[in-house]
Design a protein around this motif. Structure first.
Motif, short mmCIF file in Angstrom:
data_model
loop_
_atom_site.label_atom_id
_atom_site.label_comp_id
_atom_site.label_asym_id
_atom_site.label_seq_id
_atom_site.Cartn_x
_atom_site.Cartn_y
_atom_site.Cartn_z
N GLY A 1 0.81 -1.22 0.00
CA GLY A 1 0.00 0.00 0.00
C GLY A 1 0.83 1.26 0.00
O GLY A 1 0.36 2.32 0.38
N LEU A 2 2.07 1.12 -0.45
CA LEU A 2 2.97 2.27 -0.47
C LEU A 2 3.27 2.69 -1.91
O LEU A 2 3.59 1.86 -2.76
CB LEU A 2 4.30 1.93 0.21
CG LEU A 2 4.46 2.16 1.71
CD1 LEU A 2 5.84 1.71 2.14
CD2 LEU A 2 4.27 3.64 2.03
N THR B 1 4.13 17.16 -6.07
CA THR B 1 4.33 16.14 -5.05
C THR B 1 3.14 16.09 -4.11
O THR B 1 2.60 15.02 -3.81
CB THR B 1 5.61 16.44 -4.24
OG1 THR B 1 6.71 16.48 -5.15
CG2 THR B 1 5.84 15.36 -3.20
N GLU C 1 0.42 13.07 -3.47
CA GLU C 1 0.12 12.54 -2.14
C GLU C 1 -1.38 12.54 -1.90
O GLU C 1 -1.96 11.57 -1.40
CB GLU C 1 0.83 13.36 -1.06
CG GLU C 1 0.83 12.73 0.32
CD GLU C 1 -0.46 12.90 1.10
OE1 GLU C 1 -0.72 12.12 2.03
OE2 GLU C 1 -1.26 13.81 0.78
N ASN C 2 -2.00 13.64 -2.27
CA ASN C 2 -3.44 13.77 -2.09
C ASN C 2 -4.20 12.69 -2.85
O ASN C 2 -5.04 12.00 -2.29
CB ASN C 2 -3.87 15.17 -2.58
CG ASN C 2 -5.28 15.50 -2.17
OD1 ASN C 2 -5.87 14.79 -1.35
ND2 ASN C 2 -5.81 16.56 -2.73
N ARG D 1 -3.61 9.20 -1.32
CA ARG D 1 -4.34 9.02 -0.07
C ARG D 1 -5.81 8.71 -0.36
O ARG D 1 -6.42 7.85 0.27
CB ARG D 1 -4.21 10.29 0.77
CG ARG D 1 -5.08 10.34 2.01
CD ARG D 1 -4.37 11.09 3.08
NE ARG D 1 -3.30 10.28 3.62
CZ ARG D 1 -3.43 9.53 4.72
NH1 ARG D 1 -4.55 9.54 5.41
NH2 ARG D 1 -2.44 8.80 5.15
N TYR E 1 -3.63 4.73 -0.67
CA TYR E 1 -2.21 4.44 -0.63
C TYR E 1 -1.47 5.45 0.25
O TYR E 1 -1.86 6.61 0.32
CB TYR E 1 -1.60 4.50 -2.04
CG TYR E 1 -2.00 3.33 -2.90
CD1 TYR E 1 -1.26 2.16 -2.91
CD2 TYR E 1 -3.14 3.39 -3.69
CE1 TYR E 1 -1.63 1.08 -3.69
CE2 TYR E 1 -3.53 2.32 -4.48
CZ TYR E 1 -2.77 1.16 -4.47
OH TYR E 1 -3.14 0.09 -5.24
N ALA E 2 -0.44 5.00 0.88
CA ALA E 2 0.45 5.90 1.60
C ALA E 2 1.56 6.32 0.65
O ALA E 2 1.88 5.63 -0.31
CB ALA E 2 1.03 5.22 2.82
N THR E 3 2.14 7.45 0.95
CA THR E 3 3.16 8.00 0.06
C THR E 3 4.50 8.04 0.77
O THR E 3 4.61 8.57 1.87
CB THR E 3 2.79 9.44 -0.33
OG1 THR E 3 1.51 9.43 -0.93
CG2 THR E 3 3.80 9.99 -1.33
N ALA E 4 5.49 7.47 0.15
CA ALA E 4 6.86 7.63 0.64
C ALA E 4 7.53 8.65 -0.25
O ALA E 4 7.39 8.63 -1.47
CB ALA E 4 7.61 6.32 0.62
N LEU E 5 8.22 9.55 0.40
CA LEU E 5 8.78 10.68 -0.34
C LEU E 5 10.29 10.56 -0.39
O LEU E 5 10.94 10.20 0.59
CB LEU E 5 8.40 11.97 0.39
CG LEU E 5 8.93 13.28 -0.17
CD1 LEU E 5 8.45 13.49 -1.59
CD2 LEU E 5 8.47 14.43 0.72
N SER E 6 10.83 10.86 -1.54
CA SER E 6 12.28 10.90 -1.61
C SER E 6 12.70 12.06 -2.50
O SER E 6 12.32 12.14 -3.66
CB SER E 6 12.83 9.59 -2.14
OG SER E 6 14.23 9.64 -2.09
#
Lengths: 329, 329
Positions: free
Chosen positions: A57-58, A75, A79-80, A83, A87-92
């Motif tokens: 779920g990422l 970005t 994310e919005n 969500r 899904y969750a958002t991993a940021l890099s």
DNA sequence: CTCAGCAATGTTAACGTTAACATCGCACTC
DNA sequence: GAGTGCGATGTTAACGTTAACATTGCTGAG
């Protein structure tokens, strides 16, 4: 989970069922289990779940820089959208654009079981880096239409169209000599806007004055670029700046030379940053629909995950008319 | 992993050792295993690892809104700091501030095995929501010093100090009647700036004119708030606006009333947004050290994880002098 | 020469979950 | 009233990794 099961007097599998397919378990049992979960403060361990189901779920978002308006807004928009789809958002954030950096970032994502990656690629270096990756995971590029995407999946905002609209607006105002201050030319966005500007001029059978290049997206860069204007044999009627901050610096430079906007020269920006309506004068600009584009990118990613193919989806920006442009007196 | 072991002719445990404690395995064996890993394109599954070790290397950031300058910049700064310390960042934007929403967000993080959470809490609602959470995971609040933090761990930027510096600068310019346009008063930042403004005036033995409240952080809100100025019996000498955009709207409103900045009235903003140096006039403002504050928040979080206690750490903002303030003529 | 000690490697079990299959009991059909 | 079908629940194994313990073989002291 096994504790919950013990507490509720059922097997752990029934607990699992309550979580994953509640309709298959008897309402009474379900309620008892739910009560036990609440009492014990049970929280499902998504590592174990991911280990078994291979799905976390990422969603990963790779973004360059942390101050540029476009990538930043994009970005948040992704994310919005993520969500909303659960899904969750991993940021890099990749702060340099070497392939190795991007590669290690994606590697990091992969080893964390990320299910899909959106790479925001405003510049070729990043796009190339992303392109070369073994695509062991669905991957979507967010960029402009200019990129020869090959078989990559791409979404974004139609920069050329936005630039055409900006330029056309100036033409509609009656301007004939319409200059352009371009943003950093290693950005796809900057190139797209140049192309759109030229297209609109060509369609209207106007020649393109010399293009000026700003060294960055900042007001400072716009101010510096504007200095080149004054060494030109003749000033243009109107100027399309590649973004709002460049326009801001430009307007300042013009003011210092005693030129008023829009009295002497009309100016159009790009982005519609928050403050654009309160510049002096309020800036006519092109609004980029980030929310919509972020949603499009995510939908594309999910489609790709499902094995669907998808045509590139470029969202249309809109002109916002304010006070920095006027009919040619 | 078991494939790699088979390929290298060793047990899976030796492969694991190469990854976690290379010095305990014979160099020859190690090299053979490493070659096998490369050949097979092995990637360690961090779900399984997390399941066993209970550590994911994930830090969660909860941020409100997606357009406000401060929270946005702070989020990026924390991501930066986390990455430098080898952590990945999971991002969650809460768009409403009910406790339930925050709770479910944190729940989501917890179930994903996040090792620590930074909650950016500009408003009491969010802070309260975060406060009530069963702290099953290290948690740090990023907010201003005003919050009665209780036993919560807090880091942030010293808003009062920034406001004192802004106000003091106006006093140093010789202004005596210094008004303030406050930001939305449900924000800690806005309150902190009001307090700092009052403090500086009190120290200088000046009385505080009526405070005006803006309805938001935008130029539009600043423009509207400025209208209240003109119904006052006398205009102030100088105005401290609660952020740069409010200042921008204010300057526009003043201009429309034939008042020049800084000729008639000095104006100071807060934030030092990118374009502030190119407003008309260039804005004197207070720069918030987000990078530093983000780093401080992360260090605090890691300290908390290690069971260390820590005093709140509020970073000092700096005044940036530009052209919107002048010595009283 | 024997055996303690240690370095290198192997074996087993467990983390918490879900999928697949097994079982149970009850309602319904003929 | 026996058999069929199905809904509800239980049992077992597996996901990929690491920790703990077990084994092997070699070195060197006495």
């Amino acid at each position: 989970m096994v504790d919950v099961a013990k507490h509720a007097g059922v097997s752990h599998q029934s607990v699992s069922r309550v979580l994953n397919a509640p309709e298959t378990v008897h309402p009474d049992t379900r309620e008892r289990i739910e009560r036990s979960m609440a009492t014990l403060g049970y929280r499902r361990n998504s590592q174990a779940r991911a280990l078994k189901t291979q799905s976390t779920g990422l969603i990963g978002v790779v973004s360059p820089g942390d101050t540029d308006f476009g990538p930043t807004r994009m970005t948040w928009a992704i994310e919005n959208a993520a969500r909303q789809r659960g899904y969750a958002t991993a940021l890099s954030v990749v702060r340099d654009q070497r392939a190795a950096t991007v590669d290690s970032t994606l590697d990091f994502f992969l080893s964390h079981g990320i299910e899909g990656i959106v790479v925001i690629t405003p510049v070729p270096a990043l796009a190339e880096a992303a392109k070369q990756l073994s695509t062991r995971v669905p991957l979507v590029l967010v960029t402009s239409g200019l990129w020869p995407a090959g078989n990559m999946n791409v979404a974004g905002i139609d920069q050329e169209l936005g630039a055409r609209r900006a330029t056309q607006h100036l033409i509609d105002c009656g301007h004939r000599s319409i200059a352009h201050i371009a943003g950093p030319m290693d950005w796809f966005d900057a190139r797209g806007r140049v192309v759109g500007w030229r297209q609109a001029l060509a369609v209207a059978d106007l020649s393109a004055p010399r293009m000026i290049r700003a060294s960055g997206w900042t007001a400072e860069a716009g101010y510096e670029a504007a200095q080149q204007l004054f060494s030109l044999p003749a000033l243009p009627d109107a100027i399309f700046a590649s973004n709002d901050f460049i326009a801001l610096g430009l307007i300042r430079a013009l003011a210092e030379h005693g030129l008023s906007v829009p009295g002497d020269i009309s100016v159009v920006g790009f982005d519609d940053v928050d403050a654009a309506g309160y510049f002096s004068p309020p800036l006519t600009t092109v609004r980029q629909p980030f929310e919509e584009a972020g949603r499009a990118a995510l939908e594309l990613l999910l489609d790709v995950s499902d094995g669907l193919t998808h045509v590139p989806n470029f969202i249309s920006p809109e002109l916002v008319e304010r006070g920095s442009t006027a009919l040619r007196g």
